[in-house]
Design an enzyme around this catalytic site. Sequence first.
Site, PDB file in Angstrom:
ATOM      1  N   GLY A 104       9.934  31.031   6.394  1.00  8.79           N
ATOM      2  CA  GLY A 104      11.111  30.376   6.960  1.00  8.79           C
ATOM      3  C   GLY A 104      11.537  29.139   6.204  1.00  8.79           C
ATOM      4  N   GLY A 146      13.905  26.875   7.157  1.00 12.14           N
ATOM      5  CA  GLY A 146      14.689  25.978   8.016  1.00 12.14           C
ATOM      6  C   GLY A 146      14.254  24.538   7.813  1.00 12.14           C
ATOM      7  N   PHE A 147      14.536  23.698   8.780  1.00  9.81           N
ATOM      8  CA  PHE A 147      14.185  22.282   8.651  1.00  9.81           C
ATOM      9  C   PHE A 147      12.689  22.096   8.416  1.00  9.81           C
ATOM     10  CE2 PHE A 147      18.166  21.626  11.209  1.00  9.81           C
ATOM     11  CZ  PHE A 147      18.837  20.906  10.237  1.00  9.81           C
ATOM     12  N   GLU A 187      29.239  21.003  22.571  1.00  8.49           N
ATOM     13  CA  GLU A 187      30.005  20.735  21.359  1.00  8.49           C
ATOM     14  C   GLU A 187      31.039  21.829  21.103  1.00  8.49           C
ATOM     15  OE1 GLU A 187      26.980  19.772  18.368  1.00  8.49           O
ATOM     16  OE2 GLU A 187      27.055  17.698  19.065  1.00  8.49           O
ATOM     17  N   ASP A 243      10.636  24.990  15.660  1.00 12.42           N
ATOM     18  CA  ASP A 243      10.951  25.624  16.948  1.00 12.42           C
ATOM     19  C   ASP A 243       9.903  26.618  17.420  1.00 12.42           C
ATOM     20  OD1 ASP A 243      13.281  24.208  16.940  1.00 12.42           O
ATOM     21  OD2 ASP A 243      14.630  25.936  16.917  1.00 12.42           O
ATOM     22  N   ALA A 284      15.958  19.565  15.366  1.00 16.14           N
ATOM     23  CA  ALA A 284      15.706  19.325  13.945  1.00 16.14           C
ATOM     24  C   ALA A 284      14.595  18.295  13.723  1.00 16.14           C
ATOM     25  CB  ALA A 284      16.994  18.870  13.260  1.00 16.14           C
ATOM     26  N   GLN A 285      14.627  17.195  14.485  1.00 15.33           N
ATOM     27  CA  GLN A 285      13.700  16.098  14.203  1.00 15.33           C
ATOM     28  C   GLN A 285      12.217  16.481  14.309  1.00 15.33           C
ATOM     29  OE1 GLN A 285      13.439  13.155  12.841  1.00 15.33           O
ATOM     30  NE2 GLN A 285      15.553  13.405  12.171  1.00 15.33           N
TER      31      GLN A 285
END
Lengths: 428, 428
Positions: free
Chosen positions: B15, B17-18, B174, B305, B322-323
């Site tokens: 992965g 991702g972040f 959002e 996640d 994200a953090q």
Amino acid sequence: MNIPRTSFPRVVIIGGGFAGISLAKKLSKKEVQVVLLDKNNYHTFQPLLYQVSTGGLEPDSIAYPIRKILKDFPNFIFRLANVEQIDAEKKKIITDIGTLKYDYLVIASGSETNYFGNKEIEAHSMAMKTIPQSLNLRSLILENFEEALLTTDLIERNALMNFVIVGGGPTGVELAGALAEIKKGILPKDYPDLDTRLVQINVIQSSDCILKGMSAQASAKAEDFLEKLGVNIWKNIRVTNYDGKTVTTNTDLTFETATLIWAAGVKGATIKGLDAGDFVTRSNRLLVNEFSQVKGYDDIFAVGDVASMVSPEFPDGLPMMAQPAIQQGKQLGENLLKLIENKPMVPFVYNDKGAMATIGRNKAVVDLPKIRFQGVFAWYVWMFVHLFFLIGFRNRMVVFINWVYNYIRFDREARLIIRPYKKKHRIQ
Amino acid sequence: MNIPRTSFPRVVIIGGGFAGISLAKKLSKKEVQVVLLDKNNYHTFQPLLYQVSTGGLEPDSIAYPIRKILKDFPNFIFRLANVEQIDAEKKKIITDIGTLKYDYLVIASGSETNYFGNKEIEAHSMAMKTIPQSLNLRSLILENFEEALLTTDLIERNALMNFVIVGGGPTGVELAGALAEIKKGILPKDYPDLDTRLVQINVIQSSDCILKGMSAQASAKAEDFLEKLGVNIWKNIRVTNYDGKTVTTNTDLTFETATLIWAAGVKGATIKGLDAGDFVTRSNRLLVNEFSQVKGYDDIFAVGDVASMVSPEFPDGLPMMAQPAIQQGKQLGENLLKLIENKPMVPFVYNDKGAMATIGRNKAVVDLPKIRFQGVFAWYVWMFVHLFFLIGFRNRMVVFINWVYNYIRFDREARLIIRPYKKKHRIQ
């Protein structure tokens, strides 16, 4: 189609390309009802499609919402529709969202890839006439390199890294130049575990020079630029078939490749009901007179690529390029208003502004009516002209920033496989 | 998979991702061989996906080629692959491009939409977890308006202009804000022949407040902002089904809509072979200790996640944001190097930097550890933080220009149906 009639005559325009949009603009705020139909909700700036394919630009930067172009025009109606047939007798068109009567019909449906009847080439090759096609090509190019990493079969790996472009017109030449820049600047960094020196870029041209529509000087220089970039140019060779693996030609020459890009020809995108008769040319364009009227019709017009306007200087019709389309659209706008007011129409006169093509970084060839030049300055002119003709301030800004960034960084960041083209392995 | 062994231990990261990327960066130029696998060749900046869906940003602006992130890292290998199974006993993984042995395995596979077992909702609703999904939603929204123009059936037209968002988390909030801005600023101009006042935006939240993870103050203010924008917020209501036409809930309330956006939950994207056991939580995340080790394994780690790191403050694991992913990735990078050198690992401590959400133009809510604020200044902070965390200078520049343009012109130009979502009428 539930479009109410007004007291104004109704002009139906099929196609929101260069010709359709420039015509529409001329008719804005006039006493006509204009219905513009397109199968996309956006206008495509086709000259930069090759940059989408090669990761230099994002698709949205060279597309523009048609509704936005028309938003300040009263009496304008846009519908997302695919026109299936023209019924000239009943003055109506049949589309996938219903039928529509017209008073004046303008066919501005552009052109499509011409495979000259070869179904096998059509099935296995990539075209670059639309944004989805250009994105498919982008995905395929990137997927090829990912796959080349996986195989231990050298023949397969070479085929994955061999790009064959058929057609040495502006599309083929600009794509070849961009691929050569990618080979040089990006591949060695992105694929350190792949011998990217083995990447081959081949351009096959059936006649004895590339960029046939331009000057001999431009053609020779473009060839020189491409060869310096390592592109192989094969002239006087015609591709006869491609089965998804091997390209055969009318000579002994064959190519093993996973990617054939077919840029060898286009033909008019005629519409059923008006696609046969003595007014259809060999390249499937509609013969029009100097007022853009389709031969034999008073109320049906054709402009842009789909129209063939013959003159002593252009016995095969004006070239299928942006400039004739834009100029014809404008002129027809003025003439339609005259026709409605029973005034005499003005014959179209083509103002040849020249042609240009870019061949990778810092290199372009430009033919203007009075002057020809090649090299760095030509490249700046090419960029300025393309930025100028792009629709929309935001698009211009974003394209400009991408170009500056790509220039400074020797990079193209949009090398993303957003939608895989080969769905073999991947899941979404 | 033909990846040669080196003398360094091999870390396989699933992965990009972040979490995966921040881990990879920590391992750069160290004495480990790192193999990063992802099913896409790009990293997605998920917090801005809703802007892609609503035509504010182009997909390429929030994606970044993974190969480019890794290009200066020696001992790094990237492969485009879908991991199908983990064989912890044999220390190998099975992918669609072959099997691969690991010394250390890091699962950073993120999360996926949680439909809580409802197949009908899954089949008919839209999700917004990936770029292709976000583009599908963009196409569908635009296609709905084009279709609303065509129908004379009022009930159908209303259903086409009714947007139901399930879930009042950051994604739902959002998206609702962006849709409300589009209703106000763009639709009346783009669709003058449609009564766009009838467009409805509904947010359905199962609990008694939106933005549940944020402060009560932020939640109340966000609700206030949304209501002023004309968004209907339905609280304490659970959606029970959606058949493609009617949304049913656990109350008498139903909605007729052509568009249900499911933002009601995510679950860990676990991988076969390591997807069942006492280490898998209710939300399908992998229980990890303070060193990110999956419970019961010394050489298998999970970050982001997909990992559930429980602490007194976070009894259900750290939030799926994200953090925590970025911080866990970094920390694990340091710990892996320690582990390889037989040094003791350092336990992870979460540094809660707060949370924020934007609700349309000029409005956002921000919870920082020591201060909470809402409104225009919060909106600037939101923009600055998102620009800062976006990867790549070009992406930042392009996003910035898009935002400035959208702000000045009350516009979103990327309202293009590049690939139609409903293929009923259209051809490509």
